[in-house]
Design a protein around this motif. Structure first.
Motif, PDB file in Angstrom:
ATOM      1  N   GLY A  67      -4.456  -1.052 -10.695  1.00 44.69           N
ATOM      2  CA  GLY A  67      -5.506  -1.544  -9.642  1.00 44.69           C
ATOM      3  C   GLY A  67      -5.565  -2.659  -9.816  1.00 44.69           C
ATOM      4  N   ARG A  68      -4.595  -4.102 -10.944  1.00 43.56           N
ATOM      5  CA  ARG A  68      -5.450  -5.384 -10.707  1.00 43.56           C
ATOM      6  C   ARG A  68      -4.661  -5.767  -9.410  1.00 43.56           C
ATOM      7  N   LEU A  69      -3.178  -5.504  -9.216  1.00 46.62           N
ATOM      8  CA  LEU A  69      -2.671  -5.909  -8.437  1.00 46.62           C
ATOM      9  C   LEU A  69      -3.021  -5.660  -7.070  1.00 46.62           C
ATOM     10  N   ALA A  70      -3.467  -4.106  -6.755  1.00 48.25           N
ATOM     11  CA  ALA A  70      -4.069  -4.127  -5.258  1.00 48.25           C
ATOM     12  C   ALA A  70      -4.955  -4.396  -4.711  1.00 48.25           C
ATOM     13  N   ARG A  71      -6.394  -5.299  -5.878  1.00 50.52           N
ATOM     14  CA  ARG A  71      -6.362  -6.774  -5.110  1.00 50.52           C
ATOM     15  C   ARG A  71      -6.531  -7.938  -5.073  1.00 50.52           C
ATOM     16  N   ILE A  72      -5.231  -8.272  -6.079  1.00 53.44           N
ATOM     17  CA  ILE A  72      -4.200  -9.096  -5.174  1.00 53.44           C
ATOM     18  C   ILE A  72      -3.574  -8.603  -3.877  1.00 53.44           C
ATOM     19  N   ALA A  73      -2.960  -7.880  -3.630  1.00 52.61           N
ATOM     20  CA  ALA A  73      -2.375  -8.021  -2.666  1.00 52.61           C
ATOM     21  C   ALA A  73      -3.061  -7.615  -1.682  1.00 52.61           C
ATOM     22  N   ASP A  74      -4.946  -7.260  -1.351  1.00 55.97           N
ATOM     23  CA  ASP A  74      -5.550  -6.988  -0.273  1.00 55.97           C
ATOM     24  C   ASP A  74      -6.402  -7.648  -0.069  1.00 55.97           C
TER      25      ASP A  74
END
Length: 195
Positions: A67-74
């Motif tokens: 979840g945290r990584l998705a926010r960074i990726a986007d």
């Protein structure tokens, strides 16, 4: 006032506590129900089997990272900055899980071996996020175009950085030189992507 209805999240939190206390070999659905003050049938209404309950606990645990990584990726930053932040966040999350609660981390290591399909879903999520980052970098001209295609490149990055996120390497994560090695690997990866 009637008690609050039991939610799947309540059950997952209790299951995590029971797993921490008894370990995966001894923890039962009855133990989870007892911890919640309900019958085991109540737990089974939310999770049809012990396997389903354990898989849900693993997904929840892994999702705290994805979840945290998705926010960074986007995010809106340039792709190279996002990739670096993503790799550092992945390492930090895995290291935190291993060092902050080693008993629970060890328990999860046993569970993920028993439920490989959940781990495969997690890895597919990570590869998807990396693929998106690489595609964004290529679209903006920040990263050189392929070949290989973005997904193949994402798999290569995931494998190249395994020492920083694969649980088999957890014993190395607390060494100070590991963070320095990650910095070097990220610099090499970014140089290769931009070439």
């Amino acid at each position: 006032m009637p008690p609050e209805p039991l939610t799947p999240e309540d059950i997952l939190r209790a299951t995590e506590d029971v797993l921490r206390r008894y370990g995966p070999a001894k923890a039962t659905v009855v133990d989870v129900a007892r911890a919640l003050g309900v019958s085991h049938g109540t737990v089974y209404r939310h999770f049809r089997t012990k396997t389903a309950l354990r898989e849900a606990v693993i997904r929840r645990w892994l999702h705290t990272t994805t979840g945290r990584l998705a926010r960074i990726a986007d995010g809106p930053e340039p792709a190279g900055e996002r990739l670096e932040a993503w790799l550092r966040a992945l390492f930090a999350a895995k290291r935190r899980k291993a060092t902050d609660d080693p008993e629970l981390f060890a328990t999860y290591q046993v569970l993920v071996e028993e439920h490989r399909e959940v781990v495969s879903e997690h890895i597919a999520d990570l590869i998807g996020q990396l693929t998106t980052l690489i595609e964004a970098g290529r679209a903006s001209g920040e990263f050189a175009p392929g070949p290989p295609d973005a997904e193949t490149t994402a798999h290569a990055i995931h494998r190249a950085t395994a020492v920083f996120h694969k649980p088999a390497h957890a014993a190395e994560w607390s060494h100070p030189e590991t963070a320095d090695a990650l910095t070097t690997v990220i610099a090499l990866l970014l140089r290769g992507l931009r070439a």
